[in-house]
Design a protein around this motif. Sequence first.
Motif, PDB file in Angstrom:
ATOM      1  N   SER A 174     -43.187  41.228  41.704  1.00  0.00           N
ATOM      2  CA  SER A 174     -43.396  41.084  43.142  1.00  0.00           C
ATOM      3  C   SER A 174     -44.884  41.201  43.473  1.00  0.00           C
ATOM      4  O   SER A 174     -45.358  40.645  44.461  1.00  0.00           O
ATOM      5  CB  SER A 174     -42.610  42.150  43.901  1.00  0.00           C
ATOM      6  OG  SER A 174     -43.000  43.443  43.469  1.00  0.00           O
ATOM      7  N   ARG A 175     -45.599  41.945  42.649  1.00  0.00           N
ATOM      8  CA  ARG A 175     -47.048  42.075  42.829  1.00  0.00           C
ATOM      9  C   ARG A 175     -47.676  42.489  41.514  1.00  0.00           C
ATOM     10  O   ARG A 175     -46.994  43.033  40.634  1.00  0.00           O
ATOM     11  CB  ARG A 175     -47.377  43.104  43.912  1.00  0.00           C
ATOM     12  CG  ARG A 175     -46.855  44.500  43.619  1.00  0.00           C
ATOM     13  CD  ARG A 175     -47.265  45.486  44.691  1.00  0.00           C
ATOM     14  NE  ARG A 175     -46.715  45.141  45.989  1.00  0.00           N
ATOM     15  CZ  ARG A 175     -47.459  44.950  47.070  1.00  0.00           C
ATOM     16  NH1 ARG A 175     -48.761  45.082  47.030  1.00  0.00           N
ATOM     17  NH2 ARG A 175     -46.895  44.643  48.216  1.00  0.00           N
ATOM     18  N   PHE A 188     -37.960  29.580  50.495  1.00  0.00           N
ATOM     19  CA  PHE A 188     -38.949  30.276  49.684  1.00  0.00           C
ATOM     20  C   PHE A 188     -38.378  31.534  49.047  1.00  0.00           C
ATOM     21  O   PHE A 188     -37.515  32.212  49.616  1.00  0.00           O
ATOM     22  CB  PHE A 188     -40.148  30.691  50.547  1.00  0.00           C
ATOM     23  CG  PHE A 188     -41.020  29.540  50.961  1.00  0.00           C
ATOM     24  CD1 PHE A 188     -40.836  28.928  52.186  1.00  0.00           C
ATOM     25  CD2 PHE A 188     -42.019  29.082  50.116  1.00  0.00           C
ATOM     26  CE1 PHE A 188     -41.633  27.865  52.572  1.00  0.00           C
ATOM     27  CE2 PHE A 188     -42.830  28.022  50.500  1.00  0.00           C
ATOM     28  CZ  PHE A 188     -42.632  27.408  51.722  1.00  0.00           C
ATOM     29  N   GLY A 189     -38.887  31.823  47.867  1.00  0.00           N
ATOM     30  CA  GLY A 189     -38.643  33.120  47.262  1.00  0.00           C
ATOM     31  C   GLY A 189     -39.525  34.162  47.921  1.00  0.00           C
ATOM     32  O   GLY A 189     -40.373  33.832  48.761  1.00  0.00           O
ATOM     33  N   PRO A 190     -39.375  35.426  47.521  1.00  0.00           N
ATOM     34  CA  PRO A 190     -40.104  36.520  48.173  1.00  0.00           C
ATOM     35  C   PRO A 190     -41.593  36.543  47.872  1.00  0.00           C
ATOM     36  O   PRO A 190     -42.351  37.240  48.537  1.00  0.00           O
ATOM     37  CB  PRO A 190     -39.413  37.777  47.644  1.00  0.00           C
ATOM     38  CG  PRO A 190     -38.817  37.344  46.344  1.00  0.00           C
ATOM     39  CD  PRO A 190     -38.433  35.919  46.512  1.00  0.00           C
ATOM     40  N   GLY A 191     -42.027  35.784  46.877  1.00  0.00           N
ATOM     41  CA  GLY A 191     -43.453  35.713  46.583  1.00  0.00           C
ATOM     42  C   GLY A 191     -43.925  36.750  45.584  1.00  0.00           C
ATOM     43  O   GLY A 191     -43.297  37.799  45.390  1.00  0.00           O
ATOM     44  N   THR A 192     -45.044  36.433  44.945  1.00  0.00           N
ATOM     45  CA  THR A 192     -45.739  37.351  44.040  1.00  0.00           C
ATOM     46  C   THR A 192     -47.151  37.521  44.564  1.00  0.00           C
ATOM     47  O   THR A 192     -47.891  36.551  44.687  1.00  0.00           O
ATOM     48  CB  THR A 192     -45.780  36.783  42.618  1.00  0.00           C
ATOM     49  OG1 THR A 192     -44.449  36.679  42.108  1.00  0.00           O
ATOM     50  CG2 THR A 192     -46.614  37.674  41.699  1.00  0.00           C
ATOM     51  N   ARG A 193     -47.485  38.756  44.883  1.00  0.00           N
ATOM     52  CA  ARG A 193     -48.810  39.053  45.432  1.00  0.00           C
ATOM     53  C   ARG A 193     -49.745  39.407  44.285  1.00  0.00           C
ATOM     54  O   ARG A 193     -49.558  40.429  43.622  1.00  0.00           O
ATOM     55  CB  ARG A 193     -48.712  40.196  46.428  1.00  0.00           C
ATOM     56  CG  ARG A 193     -49.981  40.484  47.215  1.00  0.00           C
ATOM     57  CD  ARG A 193     -49.711  41.566  48.261  1.00  0.00           C
ATOM     58  NE  ARG A 193     -48.751  41.119  49.253  1.00  0.00           N
ATOM     59  CZ  ARG A 193     -49.054  40.508  50.391  1.00  0.00           C
ATOM     60  NH1 ARG A 193     -50.330  40.287  50.691  1.00  0.00           N
ATOM     61  NH2 ARG A 193     -48.118  40.142  51.242  1.00  0.00           N
TER      62      ARG A 193
END
Lengths: 113, 110
Positions: free
Chosen positions: A9-10, A104-109
């Motif tokens: 996720s990050r 969209f997916g939750p994203g990678t920060r």
Amino acid sequence: SAVISQKPSRDICQRGTSLTIQCQVDSQVTMMFWYRQQPGQSLTLIATANQGSEATYESGFVIDKFPISRPNLTFSTLTVSNMSPEDSSIYLCSVEGTGTSIIFGPGTRLTVL
Amino acid sequence: RKEVEQDPGPFNVPEGATVAFNCTYSNSASQSFFWYRQDCRKEPKLLMSVYSSGNEDGRFTAQLNRASQYISLLIRDSKLSDSATYLCVVSSSGYSTLTFGKGTMLLVSP
């Protein structure tokens, strides 16, 4: 509609290293995409991940920098190679939604030091 | 000229107010139009598609003006939970042509 998960996720990475982001969908989808959202900027399409063939990259993005895999209809990876601070961004996996919309997916920060 | 332009805001409104956002696009061949909502530190989520005849979904109304190349989003009776960034999205043909605006930030206060 499809549910998308992304890992990690990050992350915080050192310049010169590479990071692989995974995208998993809970159902088979034809179209998978990778986007980037830089601070204060609009979402930008990096590439379309094609199952069984090479990804289709948008102008300004190249395979050597952003290699993509798509081994099946539910999974894809995006690698950010030889990272620099300019690569600090949110990376989002997406799939086809209704009509020509996308989910969209939750994203990678990603933060690159 | 940018492909999709939005006023970045923020728009500060009290609860219960009506607020409207506009978005202009440069590609006259655009065929599909959407509004997405993005909460802080979250992914964008589809709010509504925009049809030529205009469409309404509860408190939200979207309209398209092809002649002037803009779309609008009207929010009535604003709620605190409406606070978010609203992204205008335009497409000419297929997924790979989706073009996103930078978004308009809305802040609804008590």
